[in-house]
Design a protein around this motif. Structure first.
Motif, PDB file in Angstrom:
ATOM      1  N   VAL A 117      -9.811   4.946  -7.772  1.00  0.00           N
ATOM      2  CA  VAL A 117      -8.513   4.664  -8.395  1.00  0.00           C
ATOM      3  C   VAL A 117      -8.094   5.817  -9.293  1.00  0.00           C
ATOM      4  O   VAL A 117      -6.981   6.344  -9.198  1.00  0.00           O
ATOM      5  N   SER A 146       0.836  -1.205   0.000  1.00  0.00           N
ATOM      6  CA  SER A 146       0.000   0.000   0.000  1.00  0.00           C
ATOM      7  C   SER A 146       0.870   1.253   0.000  1.00  0.00           C
ATOM      8  O   SER A 146       0.537   2.247   0.614  1.00  0.00           O
ATOM      9  N   PRO A 196       2.592   4.705  -1.341  1.00  0.00           N
ATOM     10  CA  PRO A 196       2.028   5.818  -2.111  1.00  0.00           C
ATOM     11  C   PRO A 196       2.224   5.574  -3.613  1.00  0.00           C
ATOM     12  O   PRO A 196       3.209   4.962  -4.039  1.00  0.00           O
ATOM     13  N   LEU A 197       1.282   6.065  -4.396  1.00  0.00           N
ATOM     14  CA  LEU A 197       1.321   5.839  -5.839  1.00  0.00           C
ATOM     15  C   LEU A 197       2.636   6.279  -6.475  1.00  0.00           C
ATOM     16  O   LEU A 197       3.160   5.590  -7.351  1.00  0.00           O
ATOM     17  N   VAL A 230       5.101   3.576  -6.055  1.00  0.00           N
ATOM     18  CA  VAL A 230       4.776   2.429  -6.906  1.00  0.00           C
ATOM     19  C   VAL A 230       5.189   2.722  -8.347  1.00  0.00           C
ATOM     20  O   VAL A 230       5.789   1.872  -9.025  1.00  0.00           O
ATOM     21  N   MET A 231       4.900   3.931  -8.816  1.00  0.00           N
ATOM     22  CA  MET A 231       5.266   4.292 -10.189  1.00  0.00           C
ATOM     23  C   MET A 231       6.781   4.293 -10.359  1.00  0.00           C
ATOM     24  O   MET A 231       7.302   3.825 -11.371  1.00  0.00           O
ATOM     25  N   LEU A 285      -0.247  12.043 -11.470  1.00  0.00           N
ATOM     26  CA  LEU A 285       0.429  10.949 -12.158  1.00  0.00           C
ATOM     27  C   LEU A 285      -0.294  10.598 -13.455  1.00  0.00           C
ATOM     28  O   LEU A 285      -0.844   9.512 -13.621  1.00  0.00           O
ATOM     29  N   SER A 327      -7.187   8.999  -7.444  1.00  0.00           N
ATOM     30  CA  SER A 327      -5.869   8.942  -6.792  1.00  0.00           C
ATOM     31  C   SER A 327      -4.768   9.347  -7.761  1.00  0.00           C
ATOM     32  O   SER A 327      -3.869  10.118  -7.404  1.00  0.00           O
ATOM     33  N   PHE A 328      -4.813   8.840  -8.978  1.00  0.00           N
ATOM     34  CA  PHE A 328      -3.799   9.204  -9.966  1.00  0.00           C
ATOM     35  C   PHE A 328      -3.908  10.680 -10.320  1.00  0.00           C
ATOM     36  O   PHE A 328      -2.891  11.367 -10.463  1.00  0.00           O
ATOM     37  N   ASP A 359      -2.586  12.911  -7.427  1.00  0.00           N
ATOM     38  CA  ASP A 359      -1.129  12.852  -7.313  1.00  0.00           C
ATOM     39  C   ASP A 359      -0.421  13.361  -8.564  1.00  0.00           C
ATOM     40  O   ASP A 359       0.808  13.363  -8.626  1.00  0.00           O
ATOM     41  N   VAL A 408      -4.345   3.227 -17.068  1.00  0.00           N
ATOM     42  CA  VAL A 408      -5.060   2.988 -15.820  1.00  0.00           C
ATOM     43  C   VAL A 408      -6.548   3.028 -16.112  1.00  0.00           C
ATOM     44  O   VAL A 408      -7.073   4.023 -16.594  1.00  0.00           O
TER      45      VAL A 408
END
Length: 94
Positions: free
Chosen positions: A40, A13, A15-16, A19-20, A49, A43-44, A47, A34
């Motif tokens: 979901v 879990s 942070p995005l 993960v990226m 992203l 969230s992107f 952030d 995505v």
């Protein structure tokens, strides 16, 4: 886990952004599609992203509506196509 060899399954879990970074540094992934629900996708977007956002609007009313995440300001329309009453608009960061 029984996943195909080309599937990367991330279960932590973190942070995005982390993960990226892991996808890039460990797997060389530079682009990601995505697809998801409001949480979901939101969230992107929150952030930052993303490079592009594709929005598909149906002419049909969908019962039990879940609101899509709000689009960030400063986007530029790249393309917009309407077919059979459905509109697909692609936005990119300015």
């Amino acid at each position: 886990e029984g996943l195909p060899e080309d599937v990367i399954h991330i279960t932590d879990s973190a942070p995005l952004a982390e993960v990226m970074e892991k996808l890039y540094s460990e797997y060389g992934i530079t682009s990601l599609l995505v697809e998801g629900g409001a949480e979901v996708l939101g969230s992107f977007i929150r952030d930052g992203l993303y490079a592009r956002i594709r929005v598909e609007k149906s002419a049909r009313d969908i019962h039990g509506k879940v609101k899509a995440p709000l689009l960030p300001s400063g986007l530029t329309v790249e393309t917009s196509v309407t077919t059979d009453g459905n509109t697909v608009t692609t936005y990119r960061k300015a």
